[in-house]
Design an enzyme around this catalytic site. Structure first.
Site, PDB file in Angstrom:
ATOM      1  N   GLU A 299      78.256 -30.350  34.675  1.00 55.42           N
ATOM      2  CA  GLU A 299      79.470 -31.132  34.410  1.00 55.42           C
ATOM      3  C   GLU A 299      79.260 -32.604  34.753  1.00 55.42           C
ATOM      4  O   GLU A 299      79.755 -33.483  34.053  1.00 55.42           O
ATOM      5  CB  GLU A 299      80.676 -30.580  35.165  1.00 55.42           C
ATOM      6  CG  GLU A 299      81.940 -31.335  34.789  1.00 55.42           C
ATOM      7  CD  GLU A 299      83.222 -30.585  35.064  1.00 55.42           C
ATOM      8  OE1 GLU A 299      84.273 -31.242  34.978  1.00 55.42           O
ATOM      9  OE2 GLU A 299      83.189 -29.374  35.345  1.00 55.42           O
TER      10      GLU A 299
ATOM     11  N   GLY B 208      86.242 -33.418  32.467  1.00 56.04           N
ATOM     12  CA  GLY B 208      85.800 -32.135  31.940  1.00 56.04           C
ATOM     13  C   GLY B 208      87.013 -31.233  31.833  1.00 56.04           C
ATOM     14  O   GLY B 208      87.805 -31.138  32.768  1.00 56.04           O
TER      15      GLY B 208
ATOM     16  N   HIS C   9      73.704 -18.220  33.452  1.00 57.26           N
ATOM     17  CA  HIS C   9      72.561 -18.387  34.349  1.00 57.26           C
ATOM     18  C   HIS C   9      71.543 -17.309  33.997  1.00 57.26           C
ATOM     19  O   HIS C   9      71.836 -16.115  34.115  1.00 57.26           O
ATOM     20  CB  HIS C   9      73.006 -18.281  35.799  1.00 57.26           C
ATOM     21  CG  HIS C   9      74.144 -19.198  36.137  1.00 57.26           C
ATOM     22  ND1 HIS C   9      74.108 -20.552  35.884  1.00 57.26           N
ATOM     23  CD2 HIS C   9      75.351 -18.952  36.690  1.00 57.26           C
ATOM     24  CE1 HIS C   9      75.240 -21.096  36.287  1.00 57.26           C
ATOM     25  NE2 HIS C   9      76.014 -20.146  36.777  1.00 57.26           N
ATOM     26  N   VAL C  10      70.372 -17.713  33.554  1.00 56.89           N
ATOM     27  CA  VAL C  10      69.404 -16.751  33.016  1.00 56.89           C
ATOM     28  C   VAL C  10      68.173 -16.546  33.891  1.00 56.89           C
ATOM     29  O   VAL C  10      67.418 -15.610  33.673  1.00 56.89           O
ATOM     30  CB  VAL C  10      68.976 -17.138  31.579  1.00 56.89           C
ATOM     31  CG1 VAL C  10      70.167 -17.089  30.642  1.00 56.89           C
ATOM     32  CG2 VAL C  10      68.317 -18.512  31.534  1.00 56.89           C
TER      33      VAL C  10
ATOM     34  N   SER D  47      66.680 -17.237  38.159  1.00 56.79           N
ATOM     35  CA  SER D  47      66.947 -17.777  39.490  1.00 56.79           C
ATOM     36  C   SER D  47      65.845 -18.752  39.885  1.00 56.79           C
ATOM     37  O   SER D  47      64.756 -18.761  39.326  1.00 56.79           O
ATOM     38  CB  SER D  47      67.084 -16.655  40.516  1.00 56.79           C
ATOM     39  OG  SER D  47      65.910 -15.885  40.555  1.00 56.79           O
TER      40      SER D  47
ATOM     41  N   HIS E  33      79.412 -32.179  19.512  1.00 55.62           N
ATOM     42  CA  HIS E  33      80.490 -32.829  18.762  1.00 55.62           C
ATOM     43  C   HIS E  33      80.906 -34.089  19.512  1.00 55.62           C
ATOM     44  O   HIS E  33      81.169 -34.043  20.711  1.00 55.62           O
ATOM     45  CB  HIS E  33      81.691 -31.889  18.631  1.00 55.62           C
ATOM     46  CG  HIS E  33      82.925 -32.563  18.133  1.00 55.62           C
ATOM     47  ND1 HIS E  33      83.074 -32.975  16.827  1.00 55.62           N
ATOM     48  CD2 HIS E  33      84.068 -32.909  18.765  1.00 55.62           C
ATOM     49  CE1 HIS E  33      84.255 -33.550  16.683  1.00 55.62           C
ATOM     50  NE2 HIS E  33      84.882 -33.520  17.850  1.00 55.62           N
TER      51      HIS E  33
ATOM     52  N   GLY F 102      83.764 -36.472  19.248  1.00 59.26           N
ATOM     53  CA  GLY F 102      85.055 -36.898  18.728  1.00 59.26           C
ATOM     54  C   GLY F 102      85.608 -38.061  19.530  1.00 59.26           C
ATOM     55  O   GLY F 102      85.121 -38.377  20.611  1.00 59.26           O
TER      56      GLY F 102
END
Length: 139
Positions: free
Chosen positions: A63, A82, A89-90, A92, A106, A108
Site C-alpha cells: 500500500e 488506499g 502471499h505465496v 514465506s 488503470h 483514472g
C-alpha cells in the site's frame, strides 16, 4: 517540474519520516514512467511469531508503494488514499530483503488500480497484491 531521480527519491524518503514506512524501514529505490519500486528488510521487526515475514508488513509495503506511485504520477494537487487492497502471499521469507514494484493497471482521474508484486532478492514472487487508490482534492 523536472527533478532528477535522486531528487525524487530524496523527496519520497523525506515524506516517510515519522511514519509507518520509517518504522518498517521501507525505502523507495527506483521509478520509471509507469512504476515505482520500494524495498523493505526482512528482520525480526517484521516477523510473525513463527519467524517469517508477516503478511501485514507485506501489505503495508504494497500500500505504501502504490499510494506513493499514485501521488507521483497524478496531479499533485490531490491527496491519495488506499481504498481497497488484496494480497495473495505465496511464499514465506525469513531474512533478507523484499522489493515491491507498483505498476498501473488503470490510471483514472479519480481512482487508480495498481498491480504490486513483492519479490525477494532472487526475483521469487512472495506476494501478489492489487491496490485501488482514490485521488481526493487537497484541502
Amino acid at each position: 517540474m523536472n527533478y532528477t531521480k535522486d531528487e525524487v527519491l530524496a523527496r519520497l524518503a523525506e515524506s516517510c519520516k515519522n511514519t509507518l514506512m520509517e518504522t518498517l524501514d521501507i525505502e523507495y529505490i527506483d521509478f520509471g514512467e509507469d512504476f515505482l519500486t520500494a524495498q523493505m528488510p526482512v528482520t525480526p521487526r517484521v516477523h510473525q511469531p513463527d519467524g517469517v515475514l508477516h503478511g501485514g508488513a507485506m501489505v503495508a509495503l504494497a500500500e505504501s508503494v502504490g499510494s506513493a506511485a499514485s501521488f507521483m504520477f497524478l496531479d499533485q494537487a490531490h491527496t491519495i488514499r488506499g481504498i481497497e487492497i488484496s494480497a495473495n502471499h505465496v511464499k514465506s521469507k525469513r531474512e533478507g530483503m523484499v522489493y515491491a514494484k507498483a505498476t498501473f493497471i488503470h490510471k483514472g482521474r479519480t481512482t487508480q488500480l495498481w498491480n504490486i508484486d513483492v519479490v525477494d532478492e532472487e526475483d521469487n514472487l512472495i506476494s501478489k497484491c492489487k491496490l485501488t487508490t482514490i485521488a481526493l482534492p487537497r484541502k
